[in-house]
Design an enzyme around this catalytic site. Structure first.
Site, PDB file in Angstrom:
ATOM      1  N   ASP A  67       0.843  -1.203   0.000  1.00 46.59           N
ATOM      2  CA  ASP A  67       0.000   0.000   0.000  1.00 46.59           C
ATOM      3  C   ASP A  67       0.872   1.244   0.000  1.00 46.59           C
ATOM      4  OD1 ASP A  67       0.966  -0.393   2.567  1.00 46.59           O
ATOM      5  OD2 ASP A  67      -0.983  -0.678   3.492  1.00 46.59           O
ATOM      6  N   ASP A 136      -7.594  -2.454  14.193  1.00 40.59           N
ATOM      7  CA  ASP A 136      -9.008  -2.658  13.846  1.00 40.59           C
ATOM      8  C   ASP A 136      -9.209  -3.839  12.900  1.00 40.59           C
ATOM      9  OD1 ASP A 136      -7.961  -1.673  11.499  1.00 40.59           O
ATOM     10  OD2 ASP A 136      -9.281   0.074  11.375  1.00 40.59           O
ATOM     11  N   HIS A 138      -7.503  -4.323  10.010  1.00 35.23           N
ATOM     12  CA  HIS A 138      -7.250  -4.073   8.580  1.00 35.23           C
ATOM     13  C   HIS A 138      -5.978  -4.774   8.109  1.00 35.23           C
ATOM     14  CE1 HIS A 138      -4.927  -0.198   9.732  1.00 35.23           C
ATOM     15  NE2 HIS A 138      -4.057  -0.884   9.047  1.00 35.23           N
ATOM     16  N   GLU A 143      -9.671  -1.024   5.225  1.00 32.41           N
ATOM     17  CA  GLU A 143     -10.313  -0.750   6.509  1.00 32.41           C
ATOM     18  C   GLU A 143     -11.574  -1.608   6.664  1.00 32.41           C
ATOM     19  OE1 GLU A 143      -8.680   0.711   8.614  1.00 32.41           O
ATOM     20  OE2 GLU A 143      -8.167   2.805   8.202  1.00 32.41           O
TER      21      GLU A 143
HETATM   22  C1  GLP Z   1      -0.629   0.248   8.632  1.00 32.00           C
HETATM   23  C2  GLP Z   1      -0.250  -0.449   7.316  1.00 32.00           C
HETATM   24  C3  GLP Z   1      -0.511  -1.920   7.405  1.00 32.00           C
HETATM   25  C4  GLP Z   1       0.052  -2.413   8.692  1.00 32.00           C
HETATM   26  C5  GLP Z   1      -0.756  -1.893   9.836  1.00 32.00           C
HETATM   27  C6  GLP Z   1      -0.173  -2.239  11.183  1.00 32.00           C
HETATM   28  O1  GLP Z   1      -1.703   1.056   8.542  1.00 32.00           O
HETATM   29  N1  GLP Z   1      -0.902   0.071   6.175  1.00 32.00           N
HETATM   30  O2  GLP Z   1       0.073  -2.578   6.285  1.00 32.00           O
HETATM   31  O3  GLP Z   1      -0.005  -3.818   8.741  1.00 32.00           O
HETATM   32  O4  GLP Z   1      -0.996  -0.535   9.716  1.00 32.00           O
HETATM   33  O5  GLP Z   1       0.919  -1.406  11.442  1.00 32.00           O
HETATM   34  P1  GLP Z   1       1.975  -1.703  12.565  1.00 32.00           P
HETATM   35  O6  GLP Z   1       2.680  -2.943  12.142  1.00 32.00           O
HETATM   36  O7  GLP Z   1       2.878  -0.529  12.576  1.00 32.00           O
HETATM   37  O8  GLP Z   1       1.223  -1.887  13.823  1.00 32.00           O
END
Ligand code: GLP
Length: 261
Positions: A67, A136, A138, A143
Site C-alpha cells: 500500500d 481494527d 485491517h 479498513e
Molecule cells: C498500517 C499499514 C498496514 C500495517 C498496519 C499495522 O496502517 N498500512 O500494512 O499492517 O498498519 O501497522 P503496525 O505494524 O505498525 O502496527
C-alpha cells in the site's frame, strides 16, 4: 491456516525468513509482497542479518509494496516507498529498481489501482505476501467493511488508523494523509503464500478475530481464512486472545523441521 507462536517479537524474523530462504532455494527469483509499519521490522532485521552474513541473497528477488499514501512523494520519509528503501533495500542486496509500489502521486488515481494489479500479474503474481494487521483488523489499508472482492484502489483511512500511524508523522494525526492506495483483499488473496505477523498486546484482539472469528468484511484480515496457504506468526502477547493457543503450539512443535511453514 497455521499459527506459530513465538516467545517475543524478534523471534518472528527467523520463522518468516526461513520461509523466504526456502522460496529462494526453490525459485531463485521470488516475487515478495512487502508490508510496512512496525510489525515486519523483525523480518527485515533478519533478512539484513542473513544477507550481511552471506547466507541469503535477495539479488534476484522482486518486491511489490502492499500500500501507499496518496499525495506523498516517494522521497517523503513517511511514504511506504521511502520506508521500504530504508528498512530493506538499503540493508540488503535487493536492487532498488526491483521494488514497485502503488503510485500515490498519480494524476489519475482511479487508473493507478488497476495498473498496479496488472504490474503484479505481469511479474507472475506474488509468491510470498508479508502482512501486518491493524488494531481494527485491517490488512494493507483495507479498513473495516472493505469488500472481500476488492482489488487495488483508493481507500479512506479511519480516524483510528490515522491516530495509530501518527507516530510516523510527528505524532500529529492531522498530518496523516486521509487517502491511500492499497492492494485490495482479492489482490492479497491472489498471492501464493500469505504470512501475517503481529506482536504486542495491542494486536491480541485483532489476531483472535482474524484467526478464530467469523469471516467478515468488518475484520478484513479474517478473509485470510479463505486462502489455502496462510501462516500467522505472533508473539505471546499478540497470541493472548487465542482460544486454541495450546493446540497451535502443539501442532507447530510436532512438525518435522523439513516441512517449514
Ligand atoms: C498500517 C499499514 C498496514 C500495517 C498496519 C499495522 O496502517 N498500512 O500494512 O499492517 O498498519 O501497522 P503496525 O505494524 O505498525 O502496527
Amino acid at each position: 491456516m497455521e499459527v506459530v507462536i513465538v516467545a517475543e517479537a524478534r523471534a518472528i524474523g527467523p520463522v518468516v525468513v526461513d520461509a523466504v530462504a526456502a522460496l529462494i532455494a526453490r525459485s531463485g527469483a521470488p516475487v515478495l509482497g512487502l508490508a510496512t509499519g512496525s510489525s515486519p521490522a523483525p523480518v527485515y532485521d533478519e533478512l539484513a542479518a542473513r544477507v550481511a552474513a552471506g547466507t541469503l541473497s535477495l539479488a534476484g528477488a522482486r518486491g511489490f509494496l502492499l500500500d501507499e499514501y496518496v499525495g506523498l512523494a516517494p522521497t517523503h520519509p513517511a511514504s511506504y516507498r521511502a520506508t521500504i528503501e530504508a528498512e530493506l533495500v538499503a540493508r540488503t542486496d535487493l536492487p532498488t529498481g526491483a521494488v514497485t509500489g502503488p503510485d500515490g502521486t498519480a494524476a489519475d488515481l482511479a487508473a493507478a489501482g488497476p495498473a498496479y494489479d496488472a504490474a503484479i500479474a505481469a511479474a507472475g503474481g506474488i509468491d510470498l505476501q508479508l502482512l501486518g494487521v491493524g488494531s481494527d483488523g485491517h490488512i494493507g489499508f483495507n479498513e473495516p467493511t472493505s469488500s472481500l472482492g476488492s482489488r487495488t484502489r483508493v481507500k479512506t483511512l479511519t480516524a483510528r488508523t490515522r491516530a495509530d500511524n501518527a507516530r510516523f508523522f510527528g505524532a500529529d494525526p492531522d498530518a496523516v494523509p486521509r487517502h491511500v492506495l492499497t492492494q485490495g483483499i482479492a489482490t492479497i488473496l491472489a498471492a501464493r503464500h500469505l504470512v501475517l505477523v503481529a506482536s504486542g498486546t495491542g494486536k491480541a484482539a485483532a489476531v483472535s478475530a482474524t484467526v478464530e472469528g467469523p469471516v467478515t468484511a468488518f475484520v478484513p484480515a479474517s478473509a485470510l481464512q479463505l486462502h489455502p496457504h496462510v501462516t500467522v506468526v505472533v508473539d505471546e502477547a499478540a497470541a493472548g486472545g487465542l482460544a486454541l493457543a495450546d493446540y497451535y503450539r502443539a501442532t507447530y512443535a510436532d512438525k518435522p523441521p523439513w516441512q517449514g511453514v
